[in-house]
Design an enzyme around this catalytic site. Structure first.
Site, PDB file in Angstrom:
ATOM      1  N   ARG A   1       0.672  -1.444  -0.047  1.00 51.05           N
ATOM      2  CA  ARG A   1       0.048   0.077  -0.111  1.00 51.05           C
ATOM      3  C   ARG A   1       0.702   1.255  -0.022  1.00 51.05           C
ATOM      4  O   ARG A   1       0.332   2.309  -0.075  1.00 51.05           O
ATOM      5  CB  ARG A   1      -0.787   0.130   1.140  1.00 51.05           C
ATOM      6  CG  ARG A   1      -2.264  -0.436   1.199  1.00 51.05           C
ATOM      7  CD  ARG A   1      -2.943  -0.633   2.216  1.00 51.05           C
ATOM      8  NE  ARG A   1      -4.229  -0.351   2.539  1.00 51.05           N
ATOM      9  CZ  ARG A   1      -5.166  -1.298   2.590  1.00 51.05           C
ATOM     10  NH1 ARG A   1      -4.874  -2.632   2.661  1.00 51.05           N
ATOM     11  NH2 ARG A   1      -6.443  -1.166   2.963  1.00 51.05           N
TER      12      ARG A   1
ATOM     13  N   ARG B   1     -21.929  -2.098   3.292  1.00 47.94           N
ATOM     14  CA  ARG B   1     -21.127  -3.117   3.385  1.00 47.94           C
ATOM     15  C   ARG B   1     -21.425  -3.990   4.528  1.00 47.94           C
ATOM     16  O   ARG B   1     -21.593  -3.046   5.832  1.00 47.94           O
ATOM     17  CB  ARG B   1     -19.783  -3.162   3.103  1.00 47.94           C
ATOM     18  CG  ARG B   1     -18.804  -4.204   3.141  1.00 47.94           C
ATOM     19  CD  ARG B   1     -17.799  -4.076   2.309  1.00 47.94           C
ATOM     20  NE  ARG B   1     -16.714  -3.569   3.044  1.00 47.94           N
ATOM     21  CZ  ARG B   1     -15.394  -3.567   2.271  1.00 47.94           C
ATOM     22  NH1 ARG B   1     -15.251  -4.110   1.218  1.00 47.94           N
ATOM     23  NH2 ARG B   1     -14.410  -2.938   2.925  1.00 47.94           N
TER      24      ARG B   1
ATOM     25  N   ARG C   1     -18.503  -3.439   9.842  1.00 53.94           N
ATOM     26  CA  ARG C   1     -17.014  -3.290  10.152  1.00 53.94           C
ATOM     27  C   ARG C   1     -16.561  -1.992  10.643  1.00 53.94           C
ATOM     28  O   ARG C   1     -16.870  -0.880  10.184  1.00 53.94           O
ATOM     29  CB  ARG C   1     -15.904  -3.710   8.932  1.00 53.94           C
ATOM     30  CG  ARG C   1     -15.111  -4.826   9.702  1.00 53.94           C
ATOM     31  CD  ARG C   1     -14.519  -5.366   8.004  1.00 53.94           C
ATOM     32  NE  ARG C   1     -13.597  -4.411   7.354  1.00 53.94           N
ATOM     33  CZ  ARG C   1     -13.059  -4.559   6.481  1.00 53.94           C
ATOM     34  NH1 ARG C   1     -12.958  -5.647   5.947  1.00 53.94           N
ATOM     35  NH2 ARG C   1     -12.261  -3.589   5.971  1.00 53.94           N
TER      36      ARG C   1
ATOM     37  N   ARG D   1     -10.116   6.496   4.503  1.00 52.52           N
ATOM     38  CA  ARG D   1      -9.244   5.420   3.880  1.00 52.52           C
ATOM     39  C   ARG D   1      -9.448   6.018   2.376  1.00 52.52           C
ATOM     40  O   ARG D   1      -8.258   5.510   1.625  1.00 52.52           O
ATOM     41  CB  ARG D   1     -10.271   4.001   3.984  1.00 52.52           C
ATOM     42  CG  ARG D   1      -9.991   3.509   5.494  1.00 52.52           C
ATOM     43  CD  ARG D   1     -10.937   2.574   5.689  1.00 52.52           C
ATOM     44  NE  ARG D   1     -10.490   1.324   4.837  1.00 52.52           N
ATOM     45  CZ  ARG D   1     -11.197   0.234   4.615  1.00 52.52           C
ATOM     46  NH1 ARG D   1     -12.497   0.273   5.051  1.00 52.52           N
ATOM     47  NH2 ARG D   1     -10.795  -0.960   4.103  1.00 52.52           N
TER      48      ARG D   1
HETATM   49  P1  AMP Z   1      -8.233  -3.658   4.463  1.00 48.29           P
HETATM   50  O1  AMP Z   1      -9.223  -4.674   4.935  1.00 48.29           O
HETATM   51  O2  AMP Z   1      -7.413  -4.126   3.419  1.00 48.29           O
HETATM   52  O3  AMP Z   1      -9.192  -2.553   3.690  1.00 48.29           O
HETATM   53  O4  AMP Z   1      -7.566  -2.827   5.618  1.00 48.29           O
HETATM   54  C1  AMP Z   1      -8.128  -2.177   6.559  1.00 48.29           C
HETATM   55  C2  AMP Z   1      -7.213  -1.554   7.365  1.00 48.29           C
HETATM   56  O5  AMP Z   1      -5.810  -2.205   8.049  1.00 48.29           O
HETATM   57  C3  AMP Z   1      -6.431  -0.200   6.507  1.00 48.29           C
HETATM   58  O6  AMP Z   1      -7.435   0.849   6.572  1.00 48.29           O
HETATM   59  C4  AMP Z   1      -5.020  -0.109   7.659  1.00 48.29           C
HETATM   60  O7  AMP Z   1      -5.792   0.692   8.641  1.00 48.29           O
HETATM   61  C5  AMP Z   1      -4.959  -1.661   7.713  1.00 48.29           C
HETATM   62  N1  AMP Z   1      -4.012  -2.073   6.800  1.00 48.29           N
HETATM   63  C6  AMP Z   1      -4.136  -3.302   5.791  1.00 48.29           C
HETATM   64  N2  AMP Z   1      -3.435  -3.439   4.999  1.00 48.29           N
HETATM   65  C7  AMP Z   1      -2.316  -2.417   5.485  1.00 48.29           C
HETATM   66  C8  AMP Z   1      -1.171  -2.490   4.671  1.00 48.29           C
HETATM   67  N3  AMP Z   1      -0.636  -2.960   3.511  1.00 48.29           N
HETATM   68  N4  AMP Z   1      -0.270  -1.346   5.100  1.00 48.29           N
HETATM   69  C9  AMP Z   1      -0.881  -0.336   6.387  1.00 48.29           C
HETATM   70  N5  AMP Z   1      -2.141  -0.639   6.687  1.00 48.29           N
HETATM   71  C10 AMP Z   1      -2.663  -1.742   6.403  1.00 48.29           C
END
Ligand code: AMP
Length: 222
Positions: free
Chosen positions: A91, A129, A162, A173
């Site tokens: 990311r 969602r 969530r 985000r």
């Molecule tokens: P996701 O479920 O992939 O949308 O991730 C949810 C949250 O987890 C994000 O908003 C970040 O706070 C954290 N997160 C997930 N993957 C990463 C990553 N590769 N780098 C940094 N934070 C992450």
């Protein structure tokens, strides 16, 4: 055969989680979702979970070192021998560079799938969602409603929103995505020609998956 690393790339709400599940079934390789791994630490209430919960709740990214370490350990597990699907990683530019090193180390060849979705579609998708807190199945009031409103088809558990799908957090985000993650597309374009761009805006998830499948098959034939 060389292990394959499929990197699912797209903004929050672009369908990475759903498409990962289809790919897992089709290719029989595991999904590695950094978001799921981090949420698991929070659920367990362990030191990592306690350290990251505030940032996660606010929709901010957690540290590169931590996610790099989690991915590093995970891709060495026996079930990832033939390949894996990276969902939500990398990311940031630092993560992308580290990932390329990790993939070289395990001898994996990467394919990047970019799920392209319109901003307004994302906002409406994410606000509808819901997730099953027991088995993790994702639902959406518009594109994938449960058979009975508000409960999981598989185990009857009441569905929840969530924490990081709440509107304020969704916007944060998306800002983070545009600022830190979107520029990685240029990085991927520069380092390889195995970048697939798939329109994931208007259609049902199975239709989008059909596109991914045919693009991947084309790539293998090349
Ligand atoms: P996701 O479920 O992939 O949308 O991730 C949810 C949250 O987890 C994000 O908003 C970040 O706070 C954290 N997160 C997930 N993957 C990463 C990553 N590769 N780098 C940094 N934070 C992450």
């Amino acid at each position: 055969m060389k292990p394959i690393a499929i990197i699912l790339f797209g903004s929050p709400g672009s369908g990475k989680g759903t498409q990962s599940k289809y790919l897992v079934e089709w290719l029989r390789i595991p999904q590695i979702s950094t978001g799921d791994m981090l949420r698991e630490h929070i659920r367990a209430g362990d030191p990592i979970g306690l350290a990251i919960q505030e940032r996660m709740r606010a929709g901010s990214l957690v540290s590169d070192d931590l996610v790099n370490q989690l991915v590093f350990e995970r891709i060495r597990q026996p079930d990832a021998r033939n390949g894996f699907i990276l969902d939500g990683y990398p990311r940031t530019p630092t993560q992308a560079e580290e990932m390329m090193r990790l993939l070289t180390n395990v001898g994996a060849g990467e394919v990047v799938i970019h799920l392209v979705v319109d901003y307004n579609v994302i906002i409406s998708r994410m606000s509808g969602r819901r997730v099953c807190p027991k088995c993790g199945t994702l639902y959406n009031s518009v594109s994938r409603p449960p058979k009975v409103e508000g409960v999981c088809d598989l185990d009857g558990t009441p569905l929840v929103i969530r924490d990081d799908d709440r509107e304020q957090v969704v916007r944060e985000r998306l800002v983070q995505y545009e600022r830190q993650t979107q520029p990685l597309l240029e990085f991927f374009r520069a380092v390889n020609d195995r970048l697939i761009e798939v329109d994931a805006s208007g259609d049902r998830p199975e239709v989008v998956f059909g596109r991914i499948k045919s693009e991947l098959k084309n790539l293998v034939r090349k």
